[in-house]
Design an enzyme around this catalytic site. Structure first.
Site, PDB file in Angstrom:
ATOM      1  N   CYS A 196      21.593  28.751 -10.482  1.00 36.17           N
ATOM      2  CA  CYS A 196      22.951  28.285 -10.128  1.00 36.17           C
ATOM      3  C   CYS A 196      23.841  28.078 -11.347  1.00 36.17           C
ATOM      4  O   CYS A 196      25.061  28.032 -11.221  1.00 36.17           O
ATOM      5  CB  CYS A 196      22.862  27.000  -9.319  1.00 36.17           C
TER       6      CYS A 196
ATOM      7  N   HIS B 160      29.339  22.586  -9.659  1.00 41.11           N
ATOM      8  CA  HIS B 160      28.479  23.379  -8.771  1.00 41.11           C
ATOM      9  C   HIS B 160      28.460  22.739  -7.380  1.00 41.11           C
ATOM     10  O   HIS B 160      28.335  21.522  -7.244  1.00 41.11           O
ATOM     11  CB  HIS B 160      27.072  23.417  -9.373  1.00 41.11           C
TER      12      HIS B 160
ATOM     13  N   ASN C  15      25.931  26.237  -0.549  1.00 40.38           N
ATOM     14  CA  ASN C  15      25.546  26.467  -1.943  1.00 40.38           C
ATOM     15  C   ASN C  15      25.301  27.966  -2.151  1.00 40.38           C
ATOM     16  O   ASN C  15      24.338  28.515  -1.632  1.00 40.38           O
ATOM     17  CB  ASN C  15      24.279  25.652  -2.241  1.00 40.38           C
TER      18      ASN C  15
HETATM   19  O1  UT7 Z   1      21.659  24.526  -6.401  1.00 42.02           O
HETATM   20  C1  UT7 Z   1      20.743  23.576  -6.833  1.00 42.02           C
HETATM   21  C2  UT7 Z   1      19.670  23.323  -5.889  1.00 42.02           C
HETATM   22  N1  UT7 Z   1      19.745  22.384  -4.852  1.00 42.02           N
HETATM   23  C3  UT7 Z   1      20.253  21.129  -4.828  1.00 42.02           C
HETATM   24  O2  UT7 Z   1      20.998  20.696  -5.656  1.00 42.02           O
HETATM   25  C4  UT7 Z   1      19.845  20.255  -3.706  1.00 42.02           C
HETATM   26  C5  UT7 Z   1      19.606  18.837  -4.157  1.00 42.02           C
HETATM   27  N2  UT7 Z   1      19.082  17.996  -3.075  1.00 42.02           N
HETATM   28  C6  UT7 Z   1      19.753  17.723  -1.963  1.00 42.02           C
HETATM   29  O3  UT7 Z   1      20.873  18.141  -1.792  1.00 42.02           O
HETATM   30  C7  UT7 Z   1      19.113  16.776  -0.954  1.00 42.02           C
HETATM   31  O4  UT7 Z   1      17.901  16.292  -1.491  1.00 42.02           O
HETATM   32  C8  UT7 Z   1      18.855  17.435   0.419  1.00 42.02           C
HETATM   33  C9  UT7 Z   1      20.178  17.684   1.143  1.00 42.02           C
HETATM   34  C10 UT7 Z   1      18.110  18.735   0.261  1.00 42.02           C
HETATM   35  C11 UT7 Z   1      18.030  16.502   1.301  1.00 42.02           C
HETATM   36  O5  UT7 Z   1      18.655  15.227   1.394  1.00 42.02           O
HETATM   37  P1  UT7 Z   1      17.783  13.904   1.183  1.00 42.02           P
HETATM   38  O6  UT7 Z   1      18.662  12.744   1.357  1.00 42.02           O
HETATM   39  O7  UT7 Z   1      17.098  14.028  -0.158  1.00 42.02           O
HETATM   40  O8  UT7 Z   1      16.780  13.994   2.382  1.00 42.02           O
HETATM   41  P2  UT7 Z   1      15.179  14.010   2.357  1.00 42.02           P
HETATM   42  O9  UT7 Z   1      14.684  15.255   1.725  1.00 42.02           O
HETATM   43  O10 UT7 Z   1      14.711  12.716   1.803  1.00 42.02           O
HETATM   44  O11 UT7 Z   1      14.864  14.031   3.893  1.00 42.02           O
HETATM   45  C12 UT7 Z   1      15.162  12.928   4.733  1.00 42.02           C
HETATM   46  C13 UT7 Z   1      14.643  13.253   6.106  1.00 42.02           C
HETATM   47  C14 UT7 Z   1      13.211  13.740   6.118  1.00 42.02           C
HETATM   48  O12 UT7 Z   1      12.598  13.220   7.298  1.00 42.02           O
HETATM   49  P3  UT7 Z   1      11.621  11.949   7.211  1.00 42.02           P
HETATM   50  O13 UT7 Z   1      10.512  12.355   6.288  1.00 42.02           O
HETATM   51  O14 UT7 Z   1      12.443  10.840   6.666  1.00 42.02           O
HETATM   52  O15 UT7 Z   1      11.204  11.748   8.617  1.00 42.02           O
HETATM   53  C15 UT7 Z   1      13.324  15.228   6.249  1.00 42.02           C
HETATM   54  O16 UT7 Z   1      12.213  15.822   6.864  1.00 42.02           O
HETATM   55  O17 UT7 Z   1      15.427  14.327   6.656  1.00 42.02           O
HETATM   56  C16 UT7 Z   1      14.535  15.351   7.117  1.00 42.02           C
HETATM   57  N3  UT7 Z   1      15.213  16.621   6.998  1.00 42.02           N
HETATM   58  C17 UT7 Z   1      16.047  17.092   7.944  1.00 42.02           C
HETATM   59  N4  UT7 Z   1      16.436  16.568   9.113  1.00 42.02           N
HETATM   60  C18 UT7 Z   1      17.325  17.293   9.831  1.00 42.02           C
HETATM   61  C19 UT7 Z   1      15.164  17.513   5.980  1.00 42.02           C
HETATM   62  N5  UT7 Z   1      15.963  18.564   6.239  1.00 42.02           N
HETATM   63  C20 UT7 Z   1      16.509  18.323   7.453  1.00 42.02           C
HETATM   64  C21 UT7 Z   1      17.425  19.019   8.248  1.00 42.02           C
HETATM   65  N6  UT7 Z   1      17.807  18.460   9.433  1.00 42.02           N
HETATM   66  N7  UT7 Z   1      17.961  20.205   7.871  1.00 42.02           N
END
Ligand code: UT7
Length: 330
Positions: free
Chosen positions: A109, A256, A286
């Site tokens: 990225c 970004h 993204n």
């Molecule tokens: O270009 C560079 C690369 N990428 C990034 O910069 C991404 C950086 N990270 C992020 O943007 C965030 O970490 C995410 C958007 C990917 C995830 O957000 P988060 O607040 O870190 O959520 P999490 O991974 O802690 O997940 C929270 C919950 C989980 O469920 P449990 O374990 O709490 O029951 C996940 O399984 O949300 C669940 N979850 C979803 N639920 C609905 C994960 N993806 C989804 C989804 N829809 N698409």
């Protein structure tokens, strides 16, 4: 260093909404919008990556009144072109009908800023070589550089993995640059960590002692999130210290577009208004290295990049890579 003369962008026609994704994986519009800020993304159906890159390039060439024959170099950033080889830059050169040096950079990225850095380094080298020869600055007629960032993440995404498939989109952005004083500061970084964000490919060599399964993009979202929030702040502080600037000296922060919450955290840390942080993540998701140049192209269309406007750009991605620059519009 270099000055940007024209901006361009290209996006596939197909729009995928959060509601459509909710029919494919266990997710919801509410979760995606509240966690990322993304409402829709564009996904290639008939378009190749070369199509997108070429189309963005043509727009940047036209807006900078540049004939392809005026180009001296093409640099593309992409995590993967249409072919492993030849490079995407060579494919674009073929479409443009020009025979100039052309190569790709892969810094995930952060690729657009790595490509800008490569172009600026090339200009510095040419200037030095030229001055060694005849004492004059680089000034031949083929001094313009086409820089393109094009990504088709839909091809690398596991569409059954809700942790990643809701985040990404396809698109291409391009700029035409030439030697000049617009770019005042640029810095690229790598903090090696292969585990938090990667895409593995198959190896078919009968000699290999290890097997890497064909893979999709995998990501430890929380670790990348924490890295991004801390690095955007550190890079900005480093640039401001070097250039003796304060946050109020920056007109726009072109960051970004990985997650609206990452952008908001940078803004809240600086206590600055939202209109200094333009976004398009809500429409496109993204798009890896294409995010920043597409955003620049949209800002140019809105008349936001007038002479003297000061930009801080930054990006981060798999590697983990990061990069930032300070650019004053010419
Ligand atoms: O270009 C560079 C690369 N990428 C990034 O910069 C991404 C950086 N990270 C992020 O943007 C965030 O970490 C995410 C958007 C990917 C995830 O957000 P988060 O607040 O870190 O959520 P999490 O991974 O802690 O997940 C929270 C919950 C989980 O469920 P449990 O374990 O709490 O029951 C996940 O399984 O949300 C669940 N979850 C979803 N639920 C609905 C994960 N993806 C989804 C989804 N829809 N698409």
């Amino acid at each position: 260093m270099l000055t940007i003369l024209g901006y361009g962008a290209a996006l596939p026609a197909r729009i995928v909404t959060n509601d459509e994704l909710a029919t494919m994986v266990d997710t919801s519009d509410e979760w995606i919008v509240s966690k990322t800020g993304i409402k829709t993304r564009r996904v290639c159906v008939d378009e190749t990556l070369t199509d997108l890159a070429y189309s963005a390039a043509c727009e940047a060439l036209q807006r900078s009144s540049t004939d392809p024959g005026d180009l001296g170099l093409i640099v593309c950033s992409t995590i993967c072109g249409d072919f492993t080889s030849p490079s995407l830059a060579c494919c674009v050169a073929e479409r443009l009908g020009v025979s100039v040096p052309a190569f790709d950079v892969n810094a995930a990225c952060a690729g657009f800023l790595y490509a800008i850095n490569a172009a600026a380094a090339q200009i510095a080298l040419q200037t030095k070589i030229k001055s060694n020869f005849d004492g004059s600055a680089h000034g031949d007629s083929k001094k313009r550089i086409l820089i393109i960032s094009a990504e088709m993440l839909s091809k690398h995404t596991d569409w059954t993995d809700r942790n990643t498939c809701v985040l990404f989109g396809d698109g291409a952005g391009a700029v035409v640059a030439e030697p000049g004083g617009g770019l005042r500061y640029i810095k690229t970084y790598c903090f090696p960590n292969r585990e938090v964000l990667y895409k593995a490919d198959a190896t078919s060599s009968p000699f290999a002692s290890y097997d890497i399964p064909r893979g999709y993009l995998r990501m430890d979202g929380q670790r990348v999130f924490k890295f991004a929030v801390s690095k955007v702040g550190e890079m900005l502080d480093g640039m401001m210290n070097s250039m003796s600037l304060t946050p109020n000296d920056i007109d726009y922060f072109v960051l970004h577009q990985a997650n609206k919450r990452i952008i908001d955290s940078a803004r809240l840390r600086l206590n600055l208004p939202e209109d200094k942080f333009p976004t398009n993540i809500e429409r496109y998701g993204n798009m890896s290295s294409a995010c920043v140049p597409i955003l620049l192209s949209e800002m140019w269309e809105k008349g936001m990049l007038k002479k003297g406007v000061r930009l801080f750009m930054s990006a981060f991605g798999a590697g983990l890579t990061a990069a930032c620059c300070y650019y004053v519009c010419d």
